[in-house]
Enzyme design. Structure first.
Site, PDB file in Angstrom:
ATOM      1  N   GLU A  24       1.147   7.208   6.893  1.00  0.00           N
ATOM      2  CA  GLU A  24       2.308   6.709   6.126  1.00  0.00           C
ATOM      3  C   GLU A  24       2.150   7.087   4.657  1.00  0.00           C
ATOM      4  OE1 GLU A  24       3.502   2.617   6.802  1.00  0.00           O
ATOM      5  OE2 GLU A  24       2.461   2.568   8.713  1.00  0.00           O
ATOM      6  N   ILE A  40      16.471  -7.567   6.089  1.00  0.00           N
ATOM      7  CA  ILE A  40      17.481  -6.574   6.476  1.00  0.00           C
ATOM      8  C   ILE A  40      18.533  -6.468   5.377  1.00  0.00           C
ATOM      9  CG2 ILE A  40      19.271  -6.034   8.176  1.00  0.00           C
ATOM     10  CD1 ILE A  40      17.411  -7.270  10.281  1.00  0.00           C
ATOM     11  N   LEU A  41      18.831  -5.255   4.964  1.00  0.00           N
ATOM     12  CA  LEU A  41      19.812  -5.036   3.895  1.00  0.00           C
ATOM     13  C   LEU A  41      21.224  -5.218   4.452  1.00  0.00           C
ATOM     14  CD1 LEU A  41      18.067  -1.869   2.445  1.00  0.00           C
ATOM     15  CD2 LEU A  41      18.254  -4.092   1.284  1.00  0.00           C
ATOM     16  N   ASN A  83      13.251   4.658   4.119  1.00  0.00           N
ATOM     17  CA  ASN A  83      12.327   3.646   4.636  1.00  0.00           C
ATOM     18  C   ASN A  83      11.164   4.325   5.350  1.00  0.00           C
ATOM     19  OD1 ASN A  83      11.480   0.960   5.416  1.00  0.00           O
ATOM     20  ND2 ASN A  83      12.233   1.405   7.477  1.00  0.00           N
ATOM     21  N   MET A  89      10.688  -6.741   4.118  1.00  0.00           N
ATOM     22  CA  MET A  89      10.899  -7.422   5.390  1.00  0.00           C
ATOM     23  C   MET A  89      12.213  -8.197   5.436  1.00  0.00           C
ATOM     24  SD  MET A  89       8.324  -6.321   6.920  1.00  0.00           S
ATOM     25  CE  MET A  89       8.265  -7.273   8.430  1.00  0.00           C
ATOM     26  N   SER A 140       0.833  -1.221   0.000  1.00  0.00           N
ATOM     27  CA  SER A 140       0.000   0.000   0.000  1.00  0.00           C
ATOM     28  C   SER A 140       0.864   1.267   0.000  1.00  0.00           C
ATOM     29  CB  SER A 140      -0.990   0.001   1.166  1.00  0.00           C
ATOM     30  OG  SER A 140      -0.329   0.213   2.390  1.00  0.00           O
ATOM     31  N   ASN A 141       1.998   1.242   0.689  1.00  0.00           N
ATOM     32  CA  ASN A 141       2.895   2.415   0.628  1.00  0.00           C
ATOM     33  C   ASN A 141       3.476   2.564  -0.770  1.00  0.00           C
ATOM     34  OD1 ASN A 141       3.365   3.982   3.236  1.00  0.00           O
ATOM     35  ND2 ASN A 141       3.336   1.847   3.949  1.00  0.00           N
ATOM     36  N   HIS A 153       8.618   3.607   8.577  1.00  0.00           N
ATOM     37  CA  HIS A 153       8.487   2.735   9.754  1.00  0.00           C
ATOM     38  C   HIS A 153       7.245   3.161  10.538  1.00  0.00           C
ATOM     39  CE1 HIS A 153       9.796   0.003  12.881  1.00  0.00           C
ATOM     40  NE2 HIS A 153       9.479   0.952  13.751  1.00  0.00           N
TER      41      HIS A 153
HETATM   42  C1  GRF Z   1       3.831  -0.510   6.769  1.00  0.00           C
HETATM   43  O1  GRF Z   1       3.149  -0.303   7.974  1.00  0.00           O
HETATM   44  C2  GRF Z   1       5.255  -0.040   6.864  1.00  0.00           C
HETATM   45  O2  GRF Z   1       5.405   1.067   7.695  1.00  0.00           O
HETATM   46  C3  GRF Z   1       5.944  -1.231   7.479  1.00  0.00           C
HETATM   47  O3  GRF Z   1       5.327  -2.348   6.890  1.00  0.00           O
HETATM   48  C4  GRF Z   1       4.007  -1.986   6.472  1.00  0.00           C
HETATM   49  C5  GRF Z   1       3.959  -2.286   5.000  1.00  0.00           C
HETATM   50  O4  GRF Z   1       2.686  -2.089   4.475  1.00  0.00           O
HETATM   51  N1  GRF Z   1       7.367  -1.150   7.287  1.00  0.00           N
HETATM   52  P1  GRF Z   1       2.473  -1.956   2.928  1.00  0.00           P
HETATM   53  O5  GRF Z   1       3.117  -3.183   2.282  1.00  0.00           O
HETATM   54  O6  GRF Z   1       3.130  -0.692   2.481  1.00  0.00           O
HETATM   55  O7  GRF Z   1       0.984  -1.938   2.730  1.00  0.00           O
END
Ligand code: GRF
Length: 196
Positions: free
Chosen positions: A176, A94-95, A109, A92, A15-16, A111
């Site tokens: 976000e 870690i780089l 990023n 998800m 979604s982001n 968060h």
């Molecule tokens: C978001 O809450 C982001 O902040 C976190 O993981 C979630 C990812 O959601 N790191 P999406 O895949 O962007 O919907």
């Protein structure tokens, strides 16, 4: 206007990522999403990206000897596509230190907490367990130490009496989707100052 070339790394829902793609559709936005890479081939975000006609790649860590080789492959793909800015959006994994160092100040990023509080996973549960009144989200530069790079933007939301993890996460996620595109815009126009 020349637009900065952006890649987004995802692992899931996306979604982001979609909020970034939508922002970049505006002709005046200073960045364009060239590529979406996922470390999970089943990530729903890949379908969303494809529906916008964006090039996607998925890479499985199991096909690489180690994290270093995996990240080197990602780096090579990013370079082939002349990427200038990388957004990690629900990525998800870690780089590696080498990857982060070779893209110094070019990885952003999002968060779901008000960093430096609540680094790591399960942020909303921990916020509720602690009984704090304010939650939120943060965009930051990625450094090799998890969730610790320079903070770029933050947005707060109230924690409500009847909140569950889901209701709080939904309220934070809305913010976000606002601050991540805004951060990308400011990065693309060199508006931020960086610690050296
Ligand atoms: C978001 O809450 C982001 O902040 C976190 O993981 C979630 C990812 O959601 N790191 P999406 O895949 O962007 O919907």
């Amino acid at each position: 206007m020349s637009k900065k070339k952006v890649a987004i790394l995802i692992s899931g829902r996306g979604s982001n990522m979609e909020a970034l793609i939508k922002a970049c559709q505006d002709a005046t936005f200073p960045a364009s999403i060239e590529l979406v890479i996922s470390n999970k081939k089943e990530a729903y975000g890949l379908e969303i990206a494809q529906s916008y006609g964006i090039q996607t790649e998925s890479l499985n860590r199991k096909n690489f000897q180690n994290d270093h080789e995996f990240d080197s492959k990602i780096s090579a793909i990013l370079k082939e596509n002349n990427i200038e800015i990388i957004c990690t959006a629900g990525y998800m994994k870690i780089l590696t230190k080498d990857f982060v160092e070779s893209w110094h100040n070019q990885i952003i990023n999002i968060h779901p907490s008000l960093l430096p509080d609540y680094k790591g996973l399960n942020t909303h549960k921990r916020v509720l367990d602690d009984g704090v009144q304010l939650a939120g989200c943060t965009t930051h530069i990625v450094e090799s130490e998890l969730d610790s790079g320079q903070i770029l933007m933050q947005a707060t939301v109230p924690v409500l009496k009847d909140d569950t993890e889901d209701t709080l996460a939904t309220r934070v996620l809305k913010m976000e989707h606002i601050i991540f595109p805004e951060t990308l815009k400011r990065i693309a126009t060199d508006e931020f100052r960086f610690d050296k």
